[in-house]
Design an enzyme around this catalytic site. Sequence first.
Site, PDB file in Angstrom:
ATOM      1  N   GLY A   1       0.808  -1.212   0.000  1.00 42.67           N
ATOM      2  CA  GLY A   1       0.000   0.000   0.000  1.00 42.67           C
ATOM      3  C   GLY A   1       0.838   1.257   0.000  1.00 42.67           C
ATOM      4  O   GLY A   1       1.985   1.259  -0.428  1.00 42.67           O
TER       5      GLY A   1
ATOM      6  N   LEU B   1      -3.865  -5.397  -5.446  1.00 44.75           N
ATOM      7  CA  LEU B   1      -2.769  -4.433  -5.252  1.00 44.75           C
ATOM      8  C   LEU B   1      -1.581  -5.029  -4.479  1.00 44.75           C
ATOM      9  O   LEU B   1      -1.746  -5.555  -3.382  1.00 44.75           O
ATOM     10  CB  LEU B   1      -3.303  -3.206  -4.484  1.00 44.75           C
ATOM     11  CG  LEU B   1      -2.289  -2.073  -4.258  1.00 44.75           C
ATOM     12  CD1 LEU B   1      -1.862  -1.439  -5.564  1.00 44.75           C
ATOM     13  CD2 LEU B   1      -2.855  -1.034  -3.299  1.00 44.75           C
ATOM     14  N   ASP B   2      -0.380  -4.933  -5.051  1.00 47.03           N
ATOM     15  CA  ASP B   2       0.877  -5.318  -4.383  1.00 47.03           C
ATOM     16  C   ASP B   2       0.922  -6.796  -4.011  1.00 47.03           C
ATOM     17  O   ASP B   2       1.669  -7.196  -3.108  1.00 47.03           O
ATOM     18  CB  ASP B   2       1.114  -4.467  -3.119  1.00 47.03           C
ATOM     19  CG  ASP B   2       1.332  -3.002  -3.457  1.00 47.03           C
ATOM     20  OD1 ASP B   2       1.718  -2.710  -4.600  1.00 47.03           O
ATOM     21  OD2 ASP B   2       1.104  -2.150  -2.584  1.00 47.03           O
ATOM     22  N   GLN B   3       0.104  -7.618  -4.678  1.00 43.64           N
ATOM     23  CA  GLN B   3       0.046  -9.043  -4.326  1.00 43.64           C
ATOM     24  C   GLN B   3       0.527  -9.956  -5.447  1.00 43.64           C
ATOM     25  O   GLN B   3       0.502 -11.171  -5.300  1.00 43.64           O
ATOM     26  CB  GLN B   3      -1.404  -9.440  -3.971  1.00 43.64           C
ATOM     27  CG  GLN B   3      -1.952  -8.722  -2.766  1.00 43.64           C
ATOM     28  CD  GLN B   3      -1.225  -9.109  -1.505  1.00 43.64           C
ATOM     29  OE1 GLN B   3      -0.977 -10.280  -1.251  1.00 43.64           O
ATOM     30  NE2 GLN B   3      -0.844  -8.117  -0.708  1.00 43.64           N
TER      31      GLN B   3
END
Lengths: 290, 290, 290, 290
Positions: D206, D232-234
């Site tokens: 995040g 997101l960001d995964q």
Amino acid sequence: MTTQPETTARLLITCPDRPGIVSAVTTFLYHHGVNITELDQHSSDPSGGKFFLRLEFQTPTLDVSISALRQAFGDVVAKPFGMQWHITQASERPRMAVLVSKHDHALMELLWRWQRGELQVDIPMVISNHADLRAAVESFGVRFEHVPVTAETHAEAEAKMLALLKDQTDFIVLARYMRVLTGDFVSHYPSRIVNIHHSFLPAFAGADPYLQAYKHGVKIIGATAHYVTAELDQGPIIEQDTARVSHRHSIGDLKRLGRDLERQVLARAVRWHVEDRVIVDGNKTVIFAQ
Amino acid sequence: MTTQPETTARLLITCPDRPGIVSAVTTFLYHHGVNITELDQHSSDPSGGKFFLRLEFQTPTLDVSISALRQAFGDVVAKPFGMQWHITQASERPRMAVLVSKHDHALMELLWRWQRGELQVDIPMVISNHADLRAAVESFGVRFEHVPVTAETHAEAEAKMLALLKDQTDFIVLARYMRVLTGDFVSHYPSRIVNIHHSFLPAFAGADPYLQAYKHGVKIIGATAHYVTAELDQGPIIEQDTARVSHRHSIGDLKRLGRDLERQVLARAVRWHVEDRVIVDGNKTVIFAQ
Amino acid sequence: MTTQPETTARLLITCPDRPGIVSAVTTFLYHHGVNITELDQHSSDPSGGKFFLRLEFQTPTLDVSISALRQAFGDVVAKPFGMQWHITQASERPRMAVLVSKHDHALMELLWRWQRGELQVDIPMVISNHADLRAAVESFGVRFEHVPVTAETHAEAEAKMLALLKDQTDFIVLARYMRVLTGDFVSHYPSRIVNIHHSFLPAFAGADPYLQAYKHGVKIIGATAHYVTAELDQGPIIEQDTARVSHRHSIGDLKRLGRDLERQVLARAVRWHVEDRVIVDGNKTVIFAQ
Amino acid sequence: MTTQPETTARLLITCPDRPGIVSAVTTFLYHHGVNITELDQHSSDPSGGKFFLRLEFQTPTLDVSISALRQAFGDVVAKPFGMQWHITQASERPRMAVLVSKHDHALMELLWRWQRGELQVDIPMVISNHADLRAAVESFGVRFEHVPVTAETHAEAEAKMLALLKDQTDFIVLARYMRVLTGDFVSHYPSRIVNIHHSFLPAFAGADPYLQAYKHGVKIIGATAHYVTAELDQGPIIEQDTARVSHRHSIGDLKRLGRDLERQVLARAVRWHVEDRVIVDGNKTVIFAQ
């Protein structure tokens, strides 16, 4: 903690170790209204060794001018303790000349950081024994001087460089400058020439360190930033770093990986030099890095 | 620089930052004949922040006893500056109890370093919720206490451990102790329980961090030593380290590589705790390591 | 991926590089029901270079005995390609003798890992030129032989060690054995003596590397595991690692930090040797590590 | 070993693991005159797992055209084994578009390596939601497109970017592009959008990871390159690296040190992507790096 360069000053001290130094220095500064924001010290040996001190302090609350502070400190503190010392202001940007040959990566790293404001220096000129990098350097708005060197013209070339640098430069970075400088040249800038060597010194001093490393079958390569002395690749080490390699890496791979090391190591060393974080102690350095 | 534990003392200070602290402290010590051999300081913010100081000094030239020095320092320096502080002597070995479950690597690393004289502590006992490691521990000449724990007997087991530890221990190391301690237990040893967690916190807090790391496909694993607080795996971090892994590594490989990380990270954290190099600042730490 | 040692075999090959090797090897194995679980290869140069291959395979589905497979492979594949090769079974634990002097850390690391089942070897004996470590070694249930050495008795001592080792050992680890072995001794165990040197070779070969490093002012120290050859500290490097140091570290600190490096580097090198992950290529090594 | 891009081709395979794959593939290639210069394989589990293979081979001795080889390989080998596969030629430079916001360091690192010939790609355009970096990008002779984005115009902006990129780009690099892309956008480039996240994921996903890291008091910061997925960001992690920090580092220092990490990590990840060294396996990656 963030401090402003405009109001930050630094005091560096080297002297024989004995009790009472920190007390004397900090008490003097306190009485002049100084606010110390960083203090780092080192003693090579509390009995009969050398003492090193680096202080960062803020000037707005100072009760005298910096020059008056210098005068008073010299008389009151430095003299009785036999100190070598200097006070610099972070706002006085040192002038950094760069010498380079054909490899551009170390130079570009410095120019790029300088352009972004990461490196608090002025760059009066870049000197090269080749003309190749003129356009790249000038695109940063930096003066480029081409001083060719051959075995026959070496003395002449050094004289020309010294003339160009005179009164224009506080320290010099050899960003992969591939000619050996004479002891005479070096003597003009003692502990003020930073070189990046593309090996983990003292291993693989001299020419072609990546080829030497490749032939030796090392599992780790390195890069070393050091001050230049009259003796080739033997000056006081400022910073080193290493990277793992394997049998899969060709000489070309070692050079590629090494370039990244050289860029990082040189950038750190120059930053520390600029921020007065390096004190030379014989053939070694004391590094008051963050 | 080598100094003798018999004659080395340490002063640790936390106080509101303001000008004059270093001057006051070092001048006081100087006037009592103290020879400072290490000095490290940190300010979280020069305007209104906290100030942290660690001093190592040699006692032979002291003009008073350590207890008189403590008394005088408290009155003359600590009080006016609102300091939290303590002076310890390196020769006073803190008493370190170890809690462990079945994994022996972290425990063995500590016992092995202790046996070699690398860790300046006494070890009054090792407590385990399993009996497996009794022989291994006792072979070092260290007392082993088996305190079984089940979900039902948790409170009772903690009470028993507190009774065993009472007046016998200065700090506790959780060397892969796999039961969660209650806030009540922890409150008896604030900032005095060091845990080794087998991940790079805050990633993979909680159970089975290597399995979590494996499933997540990370390219680097880690280990974290931290002080235990009432909130699981959230206490102030003392030390961390990492190691590269790849798709070739099974969970078993991660555990094997992780054991080496855990041993190194815990050994460093314990060493720093023992040498008074750690100051807790809220949920963070200031580490005055070499 | 986890495989069972009982059913795992390994094939190592060195031969002149030319097209078709992998095809020939894998097709041969496939036709004998072999399930390949790891395959790693390297070519020093596709035109006229050397080719190296390491295969791990599972034996349960093999249609012949291992010895019949060896016979057939030698005739059908190895001969036409001019291969040096061997097939080992992971269940055949190699016999590792350890030579040590007074420093125990490297030896203890190996014994400790061996006791935990991390190192798939048998340890027929530990030989030392000092008697100091007898109790420590015997506490692991390992035979300890004291073979004193003086300048005068060097030949005699080596003869005695060779007699002790004969038919008892597959490879030797020098875990900080501080006497130089003669070329004659080494010739009995070519590429089968692993030494740990306490520096980042080729820097600081010879005696007292930490003192050399300290005097040189390096910012990084290292350790090197290598095979022993007749030339001191010049044999093929298996593994290296490094750690950062600073002006704050005394020689004693370098030794302490170095011990941790030596333990880790030697443990990795021995593991790779035991798992047939190292192929010597002249004065270099090919390491098929995970 | 050095090979020429003009004559180098690569075969990547993913398929259910079963015996005989390497034999079938290498025998097929051998019979077509192919000289294999690199071979790397991985099995997630020899019983019922997935098998991954990367081959580099030289084409000059090929007995058919590359397209005929593709046709034959598909029919003869890939189909029976149920392979997902592709063959690429190193001389076919993939087209890399870069999305960026205001931070220029990650972008500059890529442009700089590309200019030096270290990155074998074409760069059709750089797109930014700000106009700030136009001059810097255009100075490399690269097209710059400014596509402003606000919360209201997000869908519109993505549509505009998709239109710009259509038929012009093979993969996309988010070089600190600070807007979240929708799942719809991402679905046009599955496993073909590389993002650099300025933390050691999964820690500090995040916004504002350096601020999170600073507040958490971690002793190591990191950077992560990963493929972008709808979450997101995964997405699958390609590469990570870390750097030590301490209580002395301000948030500004973390950002400065982190920039260097981000540059290195992203450059490695992009290089591996370009050289077909990355295979996505669910939410993880197999990296056949040197």
